[in-house]
Design an enzyme around this catalytic site. Structure first.
Site, PDB file in Angstrom:
ATOM      1  N   GLU A   1     -10.051   3.028   2.805  1.00  0.00           N
ATOM      2  CA  GLU A   1      -9.845   3.259   4.237  1.00  0.00           C
ATOM      3  C   GLU A   1      -8.283   2.689   4.622  1.00  0.00           C
ATOM      4  OE1 GLU A   1     -11.357  -0.958   3.962  1.00  0.00           O
ATOM      5  OE2 GLU A   1     -11.526   0.904   2.998  1.00  0.00           O
TER       6      GLU A   1
ATOM      7  N   ASP B   1       9.209 -18.548  13.208  1.00  0.00           N
ATOM      8  CA  ASP B   1      10.296 -18.021  14.005  1.00  0.00           C
ATOM      9  C   ASP B   1      11.433 -19.337  14.092  1.00  0.00           C
ATOM     10  OD1 ASP B   1       8.896 -15.794  14.244  1.00  0.00           O
ATOM     11  OD2 ASP B   1       8.672 -15.996  16.657  1.00  0.00           O
TER      12      ASP B   1
ATOM     13  N   ASP C   1       6.350  -4.478  19.071  1.00  0.00           N
ATOM     14  CA  ASP C   1       6.241  -5.681  20.074  1.00  0.00           C
ATOM     15  C   ASP C   1       5.695  -4.668  21.297  1.00  0.00           C
ATOM     16  OD1 ASP C   1       7.599  -7.305  18.419  1.00  0.00           O
ATOM     17  OD2 ASP C   1       9.410  -7.066  19.447  1.00  0.00           O
TER      18      ASP C   1
ATOM     19  N   CYS D   1     -13.814  -3.181  -1.940  1.00  0.00           N
ATOM     20  CA  CYS D   1     -13.422  -4.639  -2.367  1.00  0.00           C
ATOM     21  C   CYS D   1     -14.137  -5.677  -2.329  1.00  0.00           C
ATOM     22  CB  CYS D   1     -12.419  -4.987  -0.946  1.00  0.00           C
ATOM     23  SG  CYS D   1     -11.476  -6.591  -1.083  1.00  0.00           S
TER      24      CYS D   1
ATOM     25  N   HIS E   1      -8.773  -0.805  -1.133  1.00  0.00           N
ATOM     26  CA  HIS E   1      -9.469  -0.175   0.150  1.00  0.00           C
ATOM     27  C   HIS E   1      -8.940   1.272   0.474  1.00  0.00           C
ATOM     28  CE1 HIS E   1     -10.609  -3.952   1.887  1.00  0.00           C
ATOM     29  NE2 HIS E   1     -10.047  -4.703   1.133  1.00  0.00           N
TER      30      HIS E   1
END
Length: 557
Positions: free
Chosen positions: A195, A408, A242, A84, A193
């Protein structure tokens, strides 16, 4: 058995842990470069650049790495893999600098790194895209042409007459062609990337390291190329976990409706509130989603810093463990802000908090309440940047692609547009989305503190301000839709994605695979997120991707 150790140039920015884990997954040991004198004697160097070009070059010069690196690369007989930003620094210069002026790079490859045109495409370029080969290389021995890789960048290196001999692969994004990897001799670098590209990326690392071992890395050959061929960015499916402590102090993945994560009457609770829903352990559940084909995974820490940032070890350990075997992007959110320890009085900046998560394995951090407060101050100051907000601090060092803003909002229905404060963006609603009294308009009021407090600012305004301050992506939730399984809030997704030029992730409301088809077909979002329906195994990730492909929506296989 490998006969050498990989020399890793870790200059201290971004998530390098995943690169370490990917190298070790290929069976190789690592030797850290901690002093410029180590560069000349390295058998093979991997340089995983993360962050902004200007910041990276400053660090390389300050630590004395730039001159030895130029010498190492100029020899041409020493293996090198840049990732990158590690690729971009090989070019002569880049426009990615806080002053807006071009800053010199290492000067190995002719050309200048420039920014994608936001007036023509969504920037950053984030997600899984293909590559068109210009050379056959031992490094690509195990990589198929049909496999996608993960990209996340706002700046790119164009192909020119001066650098075309360097091009290993090219990629297209919204009609713009750019260099996605380079090779000349034993120098290889990728814009994507490895990885974070699943088995595709691990196979590239394996091919590179084996070629170093066999001393045949410099045997790449040119191939016939169709210069009219193009690649396609896929739409991403993101799985959110969550994470919080339950009543016994254990870290669990949970899910609720409108943020209520405790069991209720439907689940057999006859009196009071039940315990926190336990849908699994964070690392094992994330591992399952990686195997099932999730394009990204987001850990959302809904306990966040109850004992303080320095004591938030469980979440850091989750990231450290997850990054050992999960090679797709990991986002972490929850409580990333400036924090003062109430006992010691020590203050941690949002940048320092974010740095802890990046070093633990996160690729992006998600800012919630803090971003709303930053937007309010930005608007109140007539859009004057202070470089003191969490968004500005983190994006300056780690790049805009590392900062996600989670918004939110909840709907505020109105009978007509003139009754709403003109600072709010009013959205038209069709009959299917009308309010409880038939209202055909609403504005989306932002909330903070996990949805518990409403603010006098709308989602569109926060999204625009966040982009201006340096956010690279918007995660867009709707409290009204959360946990309902009735689909994403399409009017909200349309309004915000039309107002910004950065990628938008649709969140809240998915209940089946058709909802992913709907949101990708009817709005301009680049990704869609779900949680509960995957946790409960009501819908499989691959079923969503199959439905997308059946409806001509590109999805990673």
């Amino acid at each position: 058995m490998p006969t050498f150790k990989v020399s890793l140039l870790d200059y201290g920015a971004g998530n390098v842990r995943s690169v370490r884990n990917a190298i070790m997954a290929c069976g190789y040991e690592i030797e850290d470069i901690t002093d410029p004198s180590q560069i000349a004697d390295a058998r093979a160097i991997i340089f995983p650049g993360v962050g902004s070009f200007g910041s990276a070059m400053k660090v390389l010069k300050r630590r004395g790495y730039d001159a030895p690196l130029k010498e190492y690369l100029s020899r041409g007989d020493k293996p090198f893999l840049g990732i990158c930003l590690g690729m971009q620094t090989l070019f002569e210069s880049s426009d990615e600098n806080e002053s807006g002026e071009a800053i010199p790079g290492l000067g190995v490859i002719p050309g200048k790194v420039i920014k994608f045109d936001e007036t023509k495409m969504v920037v950053p370029h984030i997600g899984w895209n293909g590559r068109i080969r210009h050379q056959e290389s031992p490094a690509l021995k195990y990589v198929s042409n049909e496999e996608d890789a993960y990209f996340v960048h706002s700046f790119y290196a164009p192909i020119t007459d001066e650098n075309k001999d360097w091009v290993l692969t090219r990629t297209t994004y919204s009609g713009q062609s750019f260099i996605s990897s380079v090779q000349k001799g034993k120098i290889i670098a990728t814009q994507f990337h490895p990885e974070k590209s699943g088995n595709t990326g691990l196979n590239l690392l394996k091919g590179f390291l084996e070629a170093v071992e066999n001393d045949n890395l410099d045997t790449a050959v040119k191939v016939d190329v169709d210069m009219n061929a193009e690649t396609q960015l896929t739409k991403r499916i993101v799985v959110a976990l969550d994470v919080r402590t339950n009543d016994n102090g254990d870290l669990v993945v949970t899910k609720g409706d409108q943020y209520d994560v405790r069991e209720n009457e439907k689940e057999g609770v006859t009196s009071g509130r039940g315990g926190v829903r336990n849908l699994g352990k964070p690392v094992s559940l994330a591992g399952r989603y990686y195997e099932e084909g999730a394009d990204e995974i987001a850990f959302l820490n809904i306990t966040s810093f109850r004992q303080g940032v320095v004591d938030d070890m469980p979440m850091l350990q989750v990231l450290e463990e997850a990054s050992k075997s999960i090679f797709v992007p990991l986002t972490v959110g929850g409580g990333i802000r400036e924090y003062t320890d109430p006992e010691s009085g020590e203050t941690w900046s949002a940048l320092e908090v974010a740095a802890r998560y990046f070093r633990a394995g996160a690729d992006k951090v998600s800012l919630g309440s803090d971003a709303v407060y930053a937007a309010e101050k930005f608007i109140a100051s007539y859009r004057e940047k202070t470089m003191e907000t969490s968004i500005e601090e983190i994006s300056l060092v780690y790049g805009v692609q590392a900062v996600v803003v989670s918004i939110d909002p909840k709907r505020v229905y109105v009978a007509n547009k003139v009754s709403v404060d003109e600072k709010h963006v009013v959205v038209d609603l069709d009959e299917d989305n009308a309010g409880p009294n038939g209202e055909r308009y609403c504005w989306y009021q932002c909330t903070v503190k996990g949805g518990r407090e409403a603010r006098d600012i709308c989602a569109v305004t926060v999204a625009r301000a966040s982009q201006d301050l340096g956010a690279g992506e918007i995660m867009l939730n709707c409290i009204d839709m959360d946990g309902q399984g009735n689909g994403f809030d399409l009017p909200l997704m349309r309004a915000v994605s039309a107002a910004v030029t950065i990628p938008v992730i649709a969140s809240s409301g998915a209940g089946n695979e058709a909802h992913f088809v709907e949101v990708f077909s009817k709005t301009n979002v680049q990704a869609a997120l779900a949680a509960g329906m995957f946790h409960r195994k009501e819908v499989e990730i691959q079923a969503c991707k199959s439905a997308m492909r059946d409806n001509s929506i590109p999805a990673r296989r």
